[in-house]
Enzyme design. Structure first.
Site, PDB file in Angstrom:
ATOM      1  N   SER A 129       0.829  -1.192   0.000  1.00  0.00           N
ATOM      2  CA  SER A 129       0.000   0.000   0.000  1.00  0.00           C
ATOM      3  C   SER A 129       0.875   1.258   0.000  1.00  0.00           C
ATOM      4  CB  SER A 129      -0.956  -0.046   1.199  1.00  0.00           C
ATOM      5  OG  SER A 129      -2.029   0.843   1.033  1.00  0.00           O
ATOM      6  N   HIS A 286      -7.432  -6.220   0.501  1.00  0.00           N
ATOM      7  CA  HIS A 286      -6.256  -5.349   0.393  1.00  0.00           C
ATOM      8  C   HIS A 286      -5.038  -5.890   1.150  1.00  0.00           C
ATOM      9  CE1 HIS A 286      -3.955  -1.752  -0.202  1.00  0.00           C
ATOM     10  NE2 HIS A 286      -4.024  -1.360   1.053  1.00  0.00           N
TER      11      HIS A 286
END
Length: 306
Positions: A129, A286
């Protein structure tokens, strides 16, 4: 069975176009000009031969994360690869210093200084991320020293300039409210968080930032919420525009198949920046490394040792 790493071209459609740039980075992108780099807190996992410098794996966490999120995987990577593994707390996260500004160029400078001070060579740099954007920023910087970076691994993020994510805004608001409310227990803090975030696992992740060393009777966070809130527009952005820079090196993107952070609209953008990139999917959201740790570990190990 181990997942098979596929060329990015298998995900590519000639009919897709890279999204228009939506922001302009306001900070200088020159690594050497960022003299105010900070000494990052880190953990190290060293192989039995004592190697500290050659072909290390450096791991960078995401927004609100820390090096502690990667402890188990770091030990496993060290055993699998037989190489040193370093997990870092990025500035304004974990145990690293609180400092402005919060930009990718400055965070990349922090990583470069970490490597140079330890004479690291042929680095495999992996980020999830926000940490993935830091890793990409370092790889694309024109002042990246030759021979420093051998492998680039980016987990569930693309080199995009986007608007601020609503969930992150809510999370910061919730954490500010927790500090202002004067609650003293994690249970009370979780009750407040639940008004902003329904997912219990996400709430537990956010609460890893509670300052366990504070002597205050009121619960506090160890991360500087004011700096993170101020820097959030920069974190959603990216310091380079498509066509401005490329990195031709050994690159892997790992996408969570249920996540939208890498999608059919920005895959062409990835190829513009990283023409040699490979892309693999895991059946996750994610947090690919946390949801499928064994599959993720095998995928990264195979890629680095190819």
């Amino acid at each position: 069975m181990r997942p098979q790493i596929r060329p990015l071209s298998q995900f590519w459609s000639n009919t897709l176009k890279a999204p228009r740039n939506q922001a302009v980075n306001r900070w200088p992108r020159c690594l050497s000009s960022n003299a105010n780099h900070v000494e990052l807190a880190h953990d190290e996992f060293l192989p039995s031969d004592g190697n500290r410098t050659d072909r290390p794996l450096i791991i960078l966490h995401g927004f609100f994360g820390s090096k502690r999120n990667w402890q188990s995987l770091s030990k496993a990577f060290m055993r699998d690869l037989g190489r040193p593994v370093y997990t870092l707390d990025l500035r304004n996260h974990g145990s690293s210093p609180h400092v402005r500004p919060m930009t990718y160029s400055h965070m990349a400078s922090d990583i470069l200084s970490f490597c140079q001070e330890r004479s690291l060579t042929n680095v495999a740099l992996m980020g999830h991320s926000m940490g993935g954007k830091v890793a990409m920023s370092l790889a694309l910087n024109p002042e990246l020293p030759s021979g420093l970076l051998a492998d680039l691994i980016v987990s569930d993020i693309a080199p995009v300039r986007a608007s601020i994510a609503a969930d992150t805004v809510r999370h910061i608001e919730a954490m500010e409210r927790i500090e202002a409310s004067g609650v003293s227990t994690r249970k009370e803090a979780d009750s407040i968080l639940a008004e902003y975030e329904a997912d219990a696992s996400v709430r537990a992740f956010l609460l890893t930032n509670v300052d366990g060393t504070s002597k205050s009777s009121h619960l506090k966070f160890k991360i500087p919420l004011d700096i993170l809130k101020e820097g959030r527009p920069e974190i959603e952005s990216f310091p380079y525009a498509p066509g401005e820079r490329t990195w031709e090196g050994h690159t892997l993107f790992v996408k969570g198949s249920k996540s939208k952070f890498i999608n059919h609209k920005n895959i062409p953008l990835i190829r513009q920046f990283f023409p040699s990139a490979l892309l693999e999917e895991l059946d996750t959201n994610h947090w690919v490394h946390a949801e499928k740790p064994n599959e993720y570990r095998n995928l990264i190990t195979d890629f680095i040792t190819q």
